[in-house]
Structures are given as C-alpha cells and as structure tokens.
Motif scaffolding. Structure first.
Motif, PDB file in Angstrom:
ATOM      1  N   SER A 188       4.746   9.192   2.628  1.00  9.93           N
ATOM      2  CA  SER A 188       6.000   9.534   3.302  1.00  9.93           C
ATOM      3  C   SER A 188       6.143   8.673   4.548  1.00  9.93           C
ATOM      4  CB  SER A 188       5.985  11.017   3.698  1.00  9.93           C
ATOM      5  OG  SER A 188       4.960  11.245   4.666  1.00  9.93           O
ATOM      6  N   ALA A 189       7.359   8.661   5.106  1.00  9.74           N
ATOM      7  CA  ALA A 189       7.585   7.877   6.321  1.00  9.74           C
ATOM      8  C   ALA A 189       6.730   8.409   7.472  1.00  9.74           C
ATOM      9  CB  ALA A 189       9.063   7.908   6.703  1.00  9.74           C
ATOM     10  N   ALA A 190       6.540   9.732   7.522  1.00  8.20           N
ATOM     11  CA  ALA A 190       5.733  10.321   8.604  1.00  8.20           C
ATOM     12  C   ALA A 190       4.309   9.785   8.571  1.00  8.20           C
ATOM     13  CB  ALA A 190       5.731  11.840   8.476  1.00  8.20           C
ATOM     14  N   ARG A 191       3.742   9.699   7.370  1.00  3.92           N
ATOM     15  CA  ARG A 191       2.368   9.214   7.238  1.00  3.92           C
ATOM     16  C   ARG A 191       2.323   7.687   7.346  1.00  3.92           C
ATOM     17  NH1 ARG A 191      -1.992  11.929   6.048  1.00  3.92           N
ATOM     18  NH2 ARG A 191      -3.859  10.898   5.232  1.00  3.92           N
ATOM     19  N   PHE A 192       3.275   7.036   6.709  1.00  4.06           N
ATOM     20  CA  PHE A 192       3.311   5.570   6.740  1.00  4.06           C
ATOM     21  C   PHE A 192       3.466   5.064   8.171  1.00  4.06           C
ATOM     22  CE2 PHE A 192       5.891   1.555   6.130  1.00  4.06           C
ATOM     23  CZ  PHE A 192       4.810   0.779   5.733  1.00  4.06           C
ATOM     24  N   ALA A 229       0.829  -1.207   0.000  1.00  3.51           N
ATOM     25  CA  ALA A 229       0.000   0.000   0.000  1.00  3.51           C
ATOM     26  C   ALA A 229       0.864   1.257   0.000  1.00  3.51           C
ATOM     27  CB  ALA A 229      -0.920  -0.002   1.221  1.00  3.51           C
ATOM     28  N   ARG A 230       1.966   1.221   0.733  1.00  3.48           N
ATOM     29  CA  ARG A 230       2.856   2.392   0.758  1.00  3.48           C
ATOM     30  C   ARG A 230       3.443   2.671  -0.622  1.00  3.48           C
ATOM     31  NH1 ARG A 230       8.975   3.229   2.635  1.00  3.48           N
ATOM     32  NH2 ARG A 230       8.932   5.502   2.756  1.00  3.48           N
ATOM     33  N   ARG A 231       3.834   1.612  -1.319  1.00  2.00           N
ATOM     34  CA  ARG A 231       4.404   1.792  -2.657  1.00  2.00           C
ATOM     35  C   ARG A 231       3.356   2.335  -3.624  1.00  2.00           C
ATOM     36  NH1 ARG A 231       8.804   0.224  -5.517  1.00  2.00           N
ATOM     37  NH2 ARG A 231       9.684  -0.773  -3.672  1.00  2.00           N
ATOM     38  N   VAL A 232       2.136   1.826  -3.524  1.00  2.00           N
ATOM     39  CA  VAL A 232       1.072   2.262  -4.427  1.00  2.00           C
ATOM     40  C   VAL A 232       0.659   3.705  -4.138  1.00  2.00           C
ATOM     41  CG1 VAL A 232      -1.345   1.867  -5.084  1.00  2.00           C
ATOM     42  CG2 VAL A 232       0.221  -0.079  -4.810  1.00  2.00           C
ATOM     43  N   ARG A 233       0.524   4.047  -2.858  1.00  2.00           N
ATOM     44  CA  ARG A 233       0.028   5.370  -2.466  1.00  2.00           C
ATOM     45  C   ARG A 233       1.134   6.416  -2.355  1.00  2.00           C
ATOM     46  NH1 ARG A 233      -5.077   5.132  -0.125  1.00  2.00           N
ATOM     47  NH2 ARG A 233      -4.954   7.417  -0.266  1.00  2.00           N
ATOM     48  N   GLY A 234       2.383   5.985  -2.276  1.00  2.00           N
ATOM     49  CA  GLY A 234       3.492   6.927  -2.181  1.00  2.00           C
ATOM     50  C   GLY A 234       3.550   7.684  -0.874  1.00  2.00           C
TER      51      GLY A 234
END
Length: 301
Positions: free
Chosen positions: A90-94, A83-88
């Motif tokens: 940031s580390a703060a949000r992830f 999901a992180r790769r698809v949505r792009g």
C-alpha cells in the motif's frame, strides 16, 4: 581505520547523549521540539547558506556529482517501484519503505564530512544537498500519496517551503552576485553554523524510539540492509562507472551509507503513512549505522 573511528565516534556519542538526555527528561520534554525547530529553520540553513555563498561554483566536480547523484537515486527509485509491484505494498507502507531506502540523515552526513574531509568536503556536500534534498522529497511525497493521486502543487509546495533548499538557493544567488559576506556576516554565519551540527545530532538521539522496534523485525532488517549496505554499493558502482575522483566517490558513498532522516517520521504521519514502521526504521538504522558507517567508509579507503 583508527583515524576513521576517531573521526566518527564523537558523532555517535552525541546521538547517544541526546537519547539519554531525553530519557532523563533533561532539560525538559518541551526543550526538544523547540531545539529541532531552531536547528531546522535557523542554524542548519546558516551552515548551508554560508557554505554555498563562498563555494567555487565553477568547480568541475559539480556536473559529475550531479550526474552521479541523479543516476544512483534513479536506479534505486526504479528498483523500489518494481518491488512495490511485486510485493503489492500500500502507499502507507511503500512511503515508509521508500524513505527508509532513499532519505538520509543530513546532520550526521555533514558532521561526518566535516570530520573526514574538512571545508573542501563540506562545500561539495552542500552542493550535493542542493540537488539531493528536493529530489528525495519529491520521491517521498509521491510514494506516500500514490494511491490517492498527487498534484504538482502538493509535490512542489513542501520543496518551496523547505528552509534547507531555500538556504541553498539563497547562498548560490549571493555567490553568483559577487556580493560575498561583508561586514562580519561570515563570522555571524560561522557561529550559527558551528552550533547546528552538535545540536542536530543531539536531536537525532532524542528522536529515537526503541519501543517501536517490535513486530516488524523482517521488514526492519531488510530495509536496514538496503539502506546501509546495498545503497553504498550502488553508489560505489556509479562512482566506478563515471570514473569519479577519490573524494567525490567517497562523498557519494558516504551520503548513500547514512541512516534515514528522523524528519521522515513527521512526513509519514502528516501524509497517513505507516508511522510505526517508519519510527522503527529510523531507530534501527541509526543504531546500526554506528557499526556500518565506519565499515563502509573504511572499505572505501
């Protein structure tokens, strides 16, 4: 279902009580940080230590539960990375999203286990925590620092200092040594442990921040759905695949149906994550869990 509601509603009543007490500034604003520290460093470790010091560590359920916990967390972690790769993100949000999906409210979990399954359930839950707490902490720290890079020291140091993990290790060592809890030590620890869960639930309520719910409604909504509905479904699938007995299945599903941990907010702020989103996730998940947790556990049966 009635028995389930009777077991769970006092826990959420304490959470609401903690919120109201802090809003009414009783006993004082300075009380709550001290109460949280007392519980985190003394009372709650006493509960975990005493549970593991007297637990049957040769219980055949342990390998099954360990495999189930690691498999479920691993699958959820892979889904989050995709999901992180698809949505792009940031580390703060992830980091905030990850903690919202993977972390769990330990106070509420053990209080619910004690109400629903008694001492036998608490023993198995303490053993599960010994595995889940360090695993989820490593995932959370990595998620919050992914863009900056992370060393083994920065990952492992918070775990080595975590009083819950240290209490689990100490309890297991005492158990394996055969020393037991002589001379009234068991009574002392039981008195400390008895205070930990009600105080912890009051502190959970005191930490709620309803003012942080605005501005991130879609993100809050799907994150709550993932934690409170999708994660217990994942746990159910893992329990089914591994043919876990009824109590072990219920414990696994319960811990994956809990709202995220209030301490996630502190970690998010320390590591530069999206603390506004994290505060909203903690608050909304805790509020919604009053309805979702009885529904999920009632469905489990």
């Amino acid at each position: 279902m009635t028995a389930l509601l009777l077991a769970l509603w006092p826990l959420f009543a304490l959470i609401v009580g903690g919120y109201l007490l802090r809003r009414w500034d009783f006993p004082s604003e300075a009380f709550w940080p001290g109460a949280e520290r007392l519980n985190y460093f003394i009372l709650f470790p006493a509960l975990l230590f005493s549970s593991l010091a007297t637990a049957p560590l040769d219980n055949p359920a342990l390998p099954r539960l360990a495999l189930a916990v690691l498999l479920a967390l691993g699958l959820a972690w892979i889904a989050l990375l995709v999901a992180r790769r698809v949505r792009g993100w940031s580390a703060a949000r992830f980091g905030a999203v990850t903690q919202g999906v993977l972390r769990f409210n330990t106070y509420l979990g053990l209080a619910a286990v004690g109400s629903l399954f008694g001492k036998e359930g608490l023993t198995l839950a303490a053993l599960m925590l010994a595995l889940m707490v360090p695993t989820v902490n490593v995932m959370s720290v990595w998620a919050l620092t992914a863009e900056r890079g992370v060393s083994a020291r920065s990952l492992l140091l918070p775990i080595a200092r975590n009083p819950l993990i240290l209490a689990c290790l100490a309890g297991a060592l005492v158990n394996l040594s055969g020393l037991g809890l002589p001379g009234g030590t068991d009574r002392l620890l039981s008195l400390l442990a008895a205070a930990s869960l009600p105080l912890g639930l009051l502190c959970v309520g005191a930490a709620l921040r309803p003012q942080e719910l605005g501005g991130e409604v879609p993100a809050l909504g799907w994150n709550c759905a993932m934690r409170l509905l999708a994660m217990p479904l994942l746990a159910f699938g893992v329990a089914l695949a591994l043919h876990l007995p009824a109590m072990e299945s219920s414990l696994l599903i319960l811990f994956f149906a809990l709202p995220t941990a209030p301490t996630a907010y502190v970690l998010t702020r320390q590591l530069g994550g999206d603390s506004h989103l994290m505060a909203g996730i903690i608050t909304l998940q805790t509020l919604l869990a009053a309805a979702s947790l009885p529904l999920v556990m009632g469905w489990v049966g």
